[in-house]
Design a protein around this motif. Structure first.
Motif, PDB file in Angstrom:
ATOM      1  N   PHE A  60       0.761  -1.241   0.340  1.00 33.04           N
ATOM      2  CA  PHE A  60       0.189   0.119   0.035  1.00 33.04           C
ATOM      3  C   PHE A  60       0.036   1.376   0.367  1.00 33.04           C
ATOM      4  O   PHE A  60       0.051   2.143  -0.224  1.00 33.04           O
ATOM      5  N   VAL A  69      -7.423  10.770   3.160  1.00 34.37           N
ATOM      6  CA  VAL A  69      -7.949   9.787   3.720  1.00 34.37           C
ATOM      7  C   VAL A  69      -9.177  10.184   4.048  1.00 34.37           C
ATOM      8  O   VAL A  69      -9.597  11.703   4.260  1.00 34.37           O
ATOM      9  N   ALA A 131      -6.720   5.825   1.395  1.00 37.10           N
ATOM     10  CA  ALA A 131      -7.167   4.940   2.665  1.00 37.10           C
ATOM     11  C   ALA A 131      -8.841   5.221   3.201  1.00 37.10           C
ATOM     12  O   ALA A 131      -8.966   6.937   2.845  1.00 37.10           O
ATOM     13  N   PRO A 155      -6.318   0.875   1.292  1.00 31.96           N
ATOM     14  CA  PRO A 155      -5.883  -0.199   1.963  1.00 31.96           C
ATOM     15  C   PRO A 155      -7.498   0.313   2.916  1.00 31.96           C
ATOM     16  O   PRO A 155      -7.687   1.618   3.127  1.00 31.96           O
ATOM     17  N   ALA A 318      -3.131   4.725   8.712  1.00 37.80           N
ATOM     18  CA  ALA A 318      -3.606   5.665   7.682  1.00 37.80           C
ATOM     19  C   ALA A 318      -1.620   6.022   7.275  1.00 37.80           C
ATOM     20  O   ALA A 318      -1.575   5.588   6.267  1.00 37.80           O
ATOM     21  N   LEU A 322      -0.119   3.434   4.727  1.00 42.89           N
ATOM     22  CA  LEU A 322       0.877   4.189   3.380  1.00 42.89           C
ATOM     23  C   LEU A 322       2.040   5.165   3.018  1.00 42.89           C
ATOM     24  O   LEU A 322       3.182   4.605   2.329  1.00 42.89           O
TER      25      LEU A 322
END
Ligand SMILES: Nc1ncnc2c1ncn2[C@@H]1O[C@H](COP(=O)(O)OP(=O)(O)OP(=O)(O)O)[C@@H](O)[C@H]1O
Ligand SMILES: Nc1ncnc2c1ncn2[C@@H]1O[C@H](COP(=O)(O)OP(=O)(O)OP(=O)(O)O)[C@@H](O)[C@H]1O
Ligand SMILES: [Mg+2]
Ligand SMILES: [Mg+2]
Lengths: 376, 492, 333, 332
Positions: A60, A69, A131, A155, A318, A322
């Motif tokens: 990811f 996000v 994400a 993700p 997150a 990432l």
């Protein structure tokens, strides 16, 4: 086109599907986790993890920062969620400042499962999210939507309540409802004479995190010599709680109060005051109104905690994902009740916070502290 | 063979007997009148026949077969069609839909709207009505056209027996003529008509037999040929009524002008010049839709004048709503008592004092104290002032409306069809009251569809045509003179 | 004496069902727990019932004039939250804040009334919209959860009473307020305003043509409802303090109570005394369930069944003698 | 008298679609200012998806409201239905037809109970259906302490599959709406609903079995709530008792009224309701795209609903409008 979930994941047994909320294995696991020393720095409990199984997230990893996000929130319909949501926004501000997060999108489903499914769908369809963070409004019902999110290749991070799939990169939560309920029940068992009478006050039926609390308590009460007078649903409404407790007090003594959440705990205590009865041994939650009343009255009490600081973790997770850093597959955060010994300390730290604020909100180090939580 | 035989019918509401062993027989092709005072039980008897109410005792035979209806549908299926005293129409539906309500023609299981329109047009043609399009929404029709729709609805059922409860109460003489023709044709086809009316003229013009009810009991059933109007009235009322219209009371002289309209007009009426003096009764005559009600509504501020001037007792006024009219001493007895006049679930007393309650300017203890007196003066038949108005017969309801307005002691009273649905006795009483009011110095503006009423009572008759004043006639004018103006032909 | 009896008969006559029901439920409570009728516990019951009874009186005015007020639950909640935030624990602010709350209650009623009467929006929609607006606006203002806290003085009417009364123990202020509101409402319905309100609910047009200010009367009814929600808010907040859920769902409970009291939705019928008795029945029912230790989850079901049965019974009484005229189902306007 | 047949009803519906267009336009402008595009495919899909659930409920609700009744139990019926569906299917594709039949039966029975109590026992529908809702709630809370049952993937397609940008559930909803339009216009029972809502007494005196008509409306309303429950089950993959907490009934009623159907009955129709549902869906999507605070959403929704209804309340209530004989202002 179809973005329906595929069938495969389905045989992950729908453990929740019965009308039985008690799962022995989970119960035992959570009770045991209470005694496990979490990995990580105790000063940042939102980054700690209990018995983590680190997984690789290189697939990811994305270049650069400024990631978009997206957060699908179940709701901010109670003070616990309101507090957590503020904390999360403050954490996001920090990450935006540092350039790790660019845009932060969120949607609020107002506790409506169907609405949240649409919200998640909209995030997937927009194709803008790097994400997706999901705080599901109900465990089982959001499963297909979370699966769909996973399939989109982005993700997915689930926190608070879980779903019946482990497709998410990480599932973040404190130890859980069994531990909460057990902490409270054990406290009552330890602090009450055998034969004492306990009243259980619950918010709603059918919500898993709450049901687990009660299931664990029942388990513990069953092995004790306490008498359970009844368990009542109050909707978290103070007036309702006070009515119910008053009525129980009319019919006889109540020595202990077990609550599945702290909302309205003060009203229950006042019912004793107004009836001229001695204070009960009581468990509430780390809501300040309860803790302050506890302090004022000097009663014997415990504030079990469903760690509110967990709202910081998902956004941090997150950025970690990432960045291709490892995260725990199931990120179990510590969850420790506040005891009388720690009462003063927490009250002092939160002295200027509103009464419906949660002591273990874990945002003291964020730049917005304390204003963001004070003037909402 | 006898078409309808009702025997020993009993009916009580809330334990109060309304009908006691009433018998009624109707032959095929017969036009049978059912008469009696207000509250005599005519409508109740008819509703039992129509399946609306169920009798407590007694038998009904239709065409020799015993029947017992618990739902109006059963009565319809057995060949009984009814025009009820109160409108039974749905304003949101079209004429055609109303006419076929509950009996919509179907084709392949679906409602056949074309057939519905065609059949409606046919029935209307049969009635001789050509200005009523089947697709018109009933709510937008005049009262008269609604009544015609109601009649068409009953006709379209192809029934053997048609019951009509005061079908002409809302009709002016021209439409009544249409109905006469129609009933004649029905009679020729062997269809029987049960006809309830308070208009003696119609009874004697139309009916073959007359059944008289009084206080829920059968008084007599006679052939029309065998009885005179005076005798009939005596049977109905239990006493003789001398003159139909009471004489003007001594000392009643037109005084100051109390209501004056000059060049009044709005969307529906135009060029209205009108003067009503204290002690004067001015009649407003005209065909349906000529604008009589509109004048009443304009004077009372419901649909105010947008042009011209209005003076009350010499003072120029702008009356833009009923409150202002009431404050200026104007009263209006509206034509539709159920929709506009009464709060049906409230008591007689509450209704009678409604105007006093609603207007601080006319409220006074003295007037409140007079309310009971007023009701008694109108010979109200009720079980007490606490009775809910909905339990009263139509005529008695009307008396409550009149009382409500008289309680406010107005200087000008506009009466829009005040005798609609009122029995002869009560009518006579009301005429007397109107005379007395005039004698007390009230200015009376009287609207009535029965021409003889206007002619018999009014000191002057203003005739309307198409929203304008077509002419004015003195007391004692003939029906022909009035009709000449009303139909737009000018003076005879 | 006879006058009193006559009054009682008249007050109860069309709505006798609710009083019968009240006696039945109390009998049930008594059977479960005879101690309930001892002074202190009876007083405690009345203290907790007072807010709903007061709300029922307010709702009665709106219903009898032919409308609904679905916004009362949200308004009660809003008032408590407003009080907590504005008072913020300062005793000295109690009275000014009470005045602000009264003005706010009046304003909400006024807006409900004006939208309903002047803009001709059906009250179900007006007040549903108001419910959403109040719910959202109050949370918007406080960031989602109530802040601040109430003063002791503010809490007095809802929580305290005249202490040490023989037999009764404490006479709660809430009970006295409830009695005052009840008496005021009964008297108000006997005034010209009351009769006009009733007539407006029965036949709006007839009332208007009689010169009644129908719109004004109805708006005042909404204002009375807003005020009753304010009083109820003061009592509930006083009784139990602030919580996020306060007032939730009260609107349906109170409308049910009023209908249980024999007041007909759609207007024009029913007495305010019976409406308030309806609220007492509901509260007594909750007490009964509690006494019976009926499982919490089952209670709504039993409550629903009893309400339907009671209203059906009352409807039968109303329709039986006149089978045809009363089958019309009056509906919300 | 010169009015065209049905012109009035058509007019109101047209007005509502105009309102829908207005809301769309306003929403598009607002999102554009915010830097978004309301007509992006994702947003269109989102809007359409949001119409289905409220749509099903609102179609049935239209029928009962037309009859001057009301159904406050649909949210509970839908929750119950989702459980009946999921537990009957129990993960087996073969059980789908049985489950659908069971749902329609159960939800139809709930509707029949509502109808019977309202029509034959003379209980105000507000109370009847509130009571029924409480009864179902009690049953659900006692019987199911949370989600139960398992919906096979095949049936989940009903909740997730799209044809182009159009979700299947929205198509089914539109088909059902079309069927309801036809039902109201072309069948006697449907037509009689207008009469019963217009005036029960008149309908009865005209020979209409009013009780039966009302029963039908409630049964159908119950069944559409059942279909909504099926959709919930398909989307959740399980049955959920909690679904009743979302006050779907109020959404449905708001949609019906936004769609121009009179709460007092006798006037309106399903075509308008669909527009009403769409207005709410557009609002939701716009709010989401613009990231409006959830509490501000409630405020805005409330304001929009009242404003929209206020706008056409003027027209609707002006029933007694008579044709003017003299043009205003010219004759003087
Ligand atoms: N539904 C009802 N409930 C109770 N009483 C009723 C009802 N309908 C009629 N009555 C009573 O029955 C009596 C007869 O009424 P009915 O309407 O039959 O009289 P009517 O002869 O038609 O009078 P009118 O000439 O005024 O129309 C009246 O006293 C009336 O009050
Ligand atoms: N054919 C028609 N088309 C359209 N509007 C009509 C028609 N006939 C009547 N109207 C309208 O309905 C109004 C009311 O009719 P209505 O019969 O009540 O009039 P009116 O003059 O008061 O007669 P009456 O007092 O006898 O009822 C008329 O003034 C007219 O504006
Ligand atoms: Mg009659
Ligand atoms: Mg007229």
């Amino acid at each position: 086109t179809t973005d329906a979930p595929t069938d495969e994941a389905e045989d992950a047994t729908t453990e929740e599907s019965g009308d039985e909320w008690f799962v022995q294995a989970d119960y035992e696991e959570q009770l045991a986790q209470r005694d496990v020393e979490p990995e990580g720095d105790p000063a940042t409990p939102w980054l700690q993890a209990i018995e983590p199984e680190w997984i690789d997230t290189a697939e990811f990893a994305q270049e650069g920062g400024d990631h978009t996000v997206c957060f699908s929130n179940a709701s901010i319909s109670n003070p616990w969620r309101v507090t957590g949501w503020i904390t999360m926004q403050q954490q996001v501000a920090v990450l935006q400042e540092s350039g790790q997060i660019g845009e932060f999108r969120h949607s609020d489903a107002g506790d409506d499962d169907d609405q949240q499914i649409s919200d998640i769908q909209a995030f997937i369809d927009s194709g803008d999210c790097d994400a997706i963070i999901i705080s599901p409004s109900t465990t089982a019902t959001l499963t297909p939507a979370v699966e769909a999110a996973c399939e989109s290749g982005v993700p997915v991070i689930v926190f608070d309540r879980g779903v019946n799939t482990d497709c998410a990169v990480t599932f973040i939560h404190p130890i859980g409802g069994y531990a909460f309920g057990a902490d409270a029940a054990e406290f009552l068992v330890d602090n009450l004479e055998p034969g004492s009478k306990v009243l259980a006050l619950r918010i709603l039926p059918g919500v898993d995190v709450l049901e687990h609390r009660w299931a664990a308590a029942q388990e513990i009460f069953a092995d004790s010599e306490l008498e359970i007078l009844g368990d009542e649903f109050t909707g978290g409404d103070a007036a309702e709680i006070k009515n119910i407790v008053t009525q129980y007090l009319q019919r006889g003594d109540v020595d202990g109060i077990w609550m599945d959440a702290g909302d309205g705990a003060v009203a229950a205590i006042e019912a004793f005051e107004d009836a001229g009865k001695p204070y009960p041994v009581m468990t509430g939650e780390d809501e300040l109104s309860f803790m302050r009343k506890w302090k004022d009255t000097g009663m014997t009490a415990l504030a079990p905690v469903y760690s509110n600081f967990q709202w910081r973790t998902p956004v941090i997770a997150a950025t970690m994902i990432l960045a291709g850093e490892q995260v725990p597959a199931e990120w179990v955060l510590p969850q420790e009740p506040i005891t009388e010994a720690e009462l003063d300390q927490y009250l002092e730290v939160n002295a200027d916070m509103p009464s419906l604020h949660y002591a273990k909100f874990g945002g003291e180090d964020l730049p917005g502290f304390p204003d963001a939580w004070q003037d909402r | 063979m006898t078409l309808l035989a009702m025997r020993g019918i009993d009916k009580a509401f809330l334990g109060v007997p309304v009908l006691s062993s009433v018998d009624l027989t109707v032959e095929p092709g017969e036009v049978h009148a059912l008469v009696g005072e207000n509250g005599a039980g005519k409508s109740t008897l008819m509703k039992i026949l129509a399946g609306v109410h169920t009798a407590d005792a007694g038998t009904i035979e239709l065409g020799g077969r015993a029947v017992s209806f618990t739902h109006p549908l059963q009565a319809q299926q057995a060949g009984v069609a009814s025009v009820f005293q109160e409108f039974n129409l749905l304003p949101e539906l079209t004429v055609a839909e109303n006419v076929h309500l509950g009996r919509e023609p179907r084709r392949r299981g679906m409602i056949d709207r074309r057939a519905m329109a065609e059949r409606t047009a046919a029935v209307l043609a049969d009635l001789g009505v050509d200005d009523l399009p089947p697709q018109a929404k009933v709510g937008s029709l005049s009262v008269a056209h609604q009544q015609i729709t109601e009649i068409a609805k009953a006709l379209s059922q192809g029934a053997d027996l048609i019951c009509m409860d005061e079908p002409t109460a809302a009709l002016a003489d021209a439409e009544v003529e249409l109905l006469y023709g129609l009933i004649g044709r029905l009679r020729e086809r062997g269809v029987a008509v049960l006809y309830v009316s308070h208009r003696l003229k119609e009874i004697f013009d139309l009916c073959d037999r007359i059944t008289v009810l009084k206080d829920g009991r059968l008084v007599d059933s006679v052939a029309t040929a065998d009885i005179t109007p005076d005798d009939l009235v005596a049977k109905m009322v239990g006493r003789r009524i001398e003159a139909q219209f009471p004489e003007r009371l001594p000392g009643t002289e037109p005084g100051e002008v109390r209501l004056k309209v000059a060049g009044g007009g709005n969307a529906w009426i135009d060029g209205i010049d009108l003067e009503v003096r204290a002690g004067e009764i001015v009649g407003l005559a005209g065909l349906q839709g000529s604008g009589r009600t509109e004048i009443a509504e304009a004077v009372f501020g419901i649909a105010p004048f947008t042009r011209g001037s209005l003076e009350v007792d010499g003072k120029p006024m702008r009356i833009t709503k009923p409150r202002k009219a009431i404050a200026a001493g104007i009263a209006l007895v509206t034509e539709d008592r159920k929709a506009q006049g009464l709060a049906l679930w409230q008591s007689v007393r509450a209704n009678a004092r409604m105007v006093l309650d609603a207007n601080a300017r006319v409220h006074s203890r003295r007037r409140l104290a007079r309310v009971s007196e007023l009701l008694a003066g109108l010979d109200l038949v009720a079980r007490g002032e606490d009775q809910e108005v909905r339990f009263l017969s139509g005529g008695n309801q009307q008396k409550v409306v009149v009382a409500k307005w008289l309680a406010a002691e107005p200087g000008v009273i506009v009466l829009d069809e005040p005798t609609r649905g009122i029995d002869v006795g009560a009518k006579h009483k009301l005429y007397t009251v109107i005379r007395e009011l005039a004698a007390e110095g009230l200015a009376v503006l009287l609207i009535a569809s029965e021409l003889i009423e206007v002619i018999g009572l009014a000191d002057r008759i203003v005739v309307l045509h198409d929203g304008r004043i077509a002419g004015e006639l003195p007391a004692g004018a003939t029906e022909q003179q009035v009709m000449a103006y009303a139909t737009g032909r000018g003076p005879e | 004496m006879t006058r009193v009896r006559e009054l009682l008969v008249r007050a109860t006559n069309p709505t006798a069902t609710v009083f019968v029901l009240l006696v039945l439920v109390f009998a049930g409570v008594f059977a479960m727990n005879p101690g309930f009728f001892e002074g202190p516990s009876l007083m405690a019951f009345l203290k907790q019932a007072a807010p709903l009874v007061i709300l029922a009186a307010g709702q009665y005015f709106v219903i009898v004039s032919g409308n609904f007020d679905l916004s009362v639950g949200a308004l009660v909640g809003a008032q408590v939250v407003i009080a907590a935030r504005l008072i913020d624990g300062e005793e000295s602010r109690t009275v000014p804040v009470l005045i602000v709350m009264a003005l706010f209650g009046i304003a909400v009623g006024l807006v409900n009334g004006l939208i309903t009467t002047a803009l001709k929006v059906q009250s179900f929609i007006t007040t549903l919209g108001m419910l959403l607006v109040l719910y959202g606006a109050i949370r918007l203002w406080t960031g989602g959860a109530p802040t601040g806290s109430l003063s002791e003085a503010f809490r007095t009417p809802g929580r305290l009473g005249i202490e040490n009364v023989p037999v009764l123990g404490q006479i709660p202020w809430a009970l006295l307020i409830m009695i005052a509101v009840g008496a005021g409402s009964v008297l108000l319905m006997r005034t010209r305003f009351g009769r006009i309100l009733m007539a407006a609910g029965d036949n709006e047009r007839a009332a208007a043509l009689s010169g009644a200010r129908v719109g004004t009367a109805r708006t005042i009814a909404f204002i009375l409802s807003g005020l009753s929600a304010t009083v109820a808010g003061v009592l509930i907040g006083g009784f139990a303090g602030v919580s996020a859920q306060v007032g939730d769902g009260l609107e349906f409970t109170v409308i049910t109570a009023v209908v249980l009291g024999g007041v007909v939705l759609g207007g024009g019928r029913g007495s305010v005394l019976a409406a308030m008795a309806g609220a007492l029945v509901i509260e007594a029912l909750f007490t009964l369930f509690n006494q019976m230790a009926l499982p919490s989850t089952l209670r709504p079901a039993v409550q629903g069944a009893i309400i339907i049965a009671a209203v059906a019974y009352a409807a039968r009484r109303r329709t039986r003698p006149v089978p045809t005229t009363a089958t019309a189902t009056p509906t919300p306007s | 008298m010169t009015r065209r047949p049905g012109a009035d009803r058509l007019g109101t519906t047209a007005l509502i679609y105009l309102a829908l267009a207005g809301v769309l336009a306003a929403g598009a402008v607002a999102t554009a200012i915010d830097g978004g595009n309301l007509f992006a495919t994702a947003n269109l899909v989102d809007m359409l998806t949001r119409t289905s659930l409220t749509g099903f409920l609102a179609i049935g609700m239209t029928l009962v409201i037309l009859c001057r009744s009301l159904d406050l139990s649909v949210g509970y019926t839908a929750a119950l239905s989702s459980l009946v569906a999921a537990t009957t299917m129990d993960g087996q594709v073969a059980n789908i037809p049985l489950a659908v039949a069971a749902v329609l039966l159960v939800s139809g029975l709930v509707g029949a109970f509502n109808g019977a109590v309202t029509a034959y026992l003379g209980v105000n529908p507000f109370i009847t259906t509130l009571g029924t809702g409480l009864i179902i709630k009690g049953y659900l809370d006692t019987q199911y302490k949370g989600p139960a049952g398992d919906v096979p993937a095949l049936f989940q397609q009903f909740g997730y599959t799209r044809i182009g940008p159009v979700p299947v559930s929205a198509l089914v909803m539109l088909a059902l709406a079309a069927a309801a339009v036809w039902f109201l216009r072309s069948t006697r029972t449907g037509h009689h609903m207008y009469a019963v809502g217009g005036d029960v007494e008149v309908a009865r005196m005209s020979g209409i079995r009013t009780g039966r008509t009302l029963m039908w409306a409630h049964v159908l309303c119950g069944m559409t709530a059942g279909v909504a429950g099926l959709l919930l089950a398909a989307r959740f993959g399980t049955g959920s008792a909690e679904a009743y907490t979302n006050l779907y009934e109020l959404d449905a009623i708001a949609a019906v009224v936004l769609g121009g159907t009179l709460l007092l009955g006798g006037k309106g129709g399903v075509a308008g309701t669909v527009a009403g549902v769409a207005i709410l869906a557009v609002l939701d999507t716009v709010f989401n795209v613009m990231q409006i605070d959830p509490f501000a959403k409630d405020v805005l929704r409330g304001v929009v609903i009242i404003t929209a209804v206020a706008i056409y309340a003027r027209r609707q209530l002006d029933r007694t409008a008579r044709r003017p004989r003299f043009a205003e202002g010219r004759a003087s």
